[in-house]
Design an enzyme around this catalytic site. Structure first.
Site, short mmCIF file in Angstrom:
data_model
loop_
_atom_site.label_atom_id
_atom_site.label_comp_id
_atom_site.label_asym_id
_atom_site.label_seq_id
_atom_site.Cartn_x
_atom_site.Cartn_y
_atom_site.Cartn_z
N TYR A 133 3.55 14.89 1.52
CA TYR A 133 3.23 13.83 2.58
C TYR A 133 4.49 12.88 2.58
CZ TYR A 133 1.46 9.57 4.83
OH TYR A 133 1.13 8.69 5.36
N GLU B 200 4.58 9.95 10.64
CA GLU B 200 4.12 10.56 9.35
C GLU B 200 4.43 12.11 9.54
OE1 GLU B 200 -0.22 9.39 8.18
OE2 GLU B 200 -0.33 11.18 8.98
#
Ligand code: GDP
Ligand code: MN
Length: 384
Positions: free
Chosen positions: A101, A189
């Site tokens: 991530y 993101e």
């Protein structure tokens, strides 16, 4: 403004982030043609702006034409968490060994942007943050200087990313920050940033939310706005057309008011009396009959709504005018679809109360009584 995955991927790819080759499709044939050109295996991914598409059946891998057809047929047109899937992204499937991530957002507490890295990618990062906060490395950034390369390396190192890909991940993180900064992002993101067997990294998903107030200086992104809005929640699109401030919520008590504060108060009271708000709807000032009718159309066309409370405080908007609007709007129905409770206060409230047709609505004197009554109506429907 939220970009779709395919739009965000374009933005990221233009900036040099590795992304899988992909094509957008809106029907089964389009999916098959795209898959043929890209080459199997492919991932077929619903383009709706919700997280957790994978778990909800909105992402399927296809090894061949039969599987691609099956995936396209099941995903296109499906209802994904309240959103109808109109388009899918057909994408070269990534053979990965690891899911990371990386993300940039604003840390309002610190008043600074924060870069985040985790080796627990591929799952809902909010859950990771709650259950295992140490699994996310954070690095605050001074916007005056931007992200220093050593900061990116530190975040990657702190997260425990494998050495073999650390440099590449750091470079993706730096690019992501530069995009966040230069494109007026509120969130940027990549989850997951996939690591392949050859130790390459590739963005398998992309999220980019833009500060709407900055769109005037982001002409390229502003152009994407219309497309970004399409494929969204039907009611939210309707609210845009009617020019209402509207947020869809999960309960069954419809709420209409004039003024954000008044609507928030009503929401709190619905909760206080044991009900669950279905929406936030602010009709704004000067609520003429047509606007009232539009507001009613919004709540009536929400299947979740079982009863409606109208909370109007007259100021510039006069109570009698609103009352006439409510009557006019409701007279159009042979049968009122859902019980409506009205509370009027402020300018000309008495005239308004007299005008309101009590065959069509329930009138209450106080806000508390109005909300309590509306919640009771909703409960009656639920019990049936
Ligand atoms: P989200 O659940 O809506 O955030 O959608 P994502 O794009 O993040 O995909 C969710 C999960 O689907 C990923 O974490 C992967 O496990 C899987 N997935 C998505 N794309 C691919 C792909 O190209 N190849 C493989 N093997 N899995 C994929
Ligand atoms: Mn994701």
């Amino acid at each position: 403004m939220k970009l779709h995955e395919y739009q965000a991927k374009d933005v990221f790819a233009d900036a040099g982030v590795p992304t899988p080759s992909s094509q957008l499709a809106s029907d089964v044939d389009g999916v098959l043609t795209a898959a043929e050109e890209i080459g199997y295996p492919v991932a077929v991914k619903a383009q709706v702006q919700v997280g957790g598409r994978g778990k909800a059946g909105g992402i399927k891998l296809a090894e061949d034409e039969d599987e691609a057809r099956e995936a396209a047929e099941s995903i296109l047109g499906m209802d994904l968490k309240g959103y109808r899937v109109e388009r899918v992204l057909v994408e070269e499937a990534v053979d990965f060994t690891n899911e990371l991530y990386v993300g940039i957002t604003m840390d309002r507490g610190e008043g600074k942007p924060v870069a985040m890295v985790s080796t627990k990618g591929g799952v809902n990062i909010e859950e990771v943050a709650e259950e295992d906060p140490d699994a996310i490395a954070r690095e605050h950034i001074d916007p005056a200087f931007g992200m220093h390369p050593f900061q990116a390396r530190k975040a990657v190192y702190d997260a425990g990313v494998d050495k073999s890909v650390a440099n590449d991940v750091a470079s993706v993180l730096t690019t992501l920050y530069d995009l966040w900064e230069s494109r007026d992002g509120s969130d940027a993101e990549i989850n997951p940033l996939m690591v392949t067997a050859d130790n390459d990294v590739i963005a398998a998903d992309a999220v980019m939310n833009i500060d709407e107030d900055a769109l005037f200086r982001q002409p390229e992104l502003a152009e994407m706005e219309e497309e970004a809005a399409s494929g969204g929640d039907e009611l939210e699109q309707k609210a845009d057309e009617y020019d209402f401030d509207y947020v869809r919520l999960e309960g069954n008590v419809g709420i209409i008011g004039n003024g954000a504060g008044l609507v928030m108060t009503t929401l709190d009271l619905v909760d206080y009396y044991g009900g669950e708000p279905a929406n936030f709807l602010d009709v704004g000032g000067g609520a003429k009959a047509e606007r009232i009718a539009n507001a009613l159309d919004m709540v009536f066309s929400d299947d979740n709504v079982d009863s409606v409370v109208f909370n109007i405080f007259g100021g510039i908007t006069r109570g009698d005018e609103v009352a006439r609007g409510i009557n006019e709007a409701l007279e159009q129905f042979d049968e009122i679809p859902k019980p409506v409770v009205v509370r009027l206060a402020g300018t000309n409230w008495e005239e308004g109360m007299e005008i309101l047709n009590e065959d069509l609505v329930t009138v209450e004197q106080t806000l508390e009584d109005a909300v309590e009554r509306t919640v009771a109506y909703a409960e009656e429907v639920t019990e049936q």
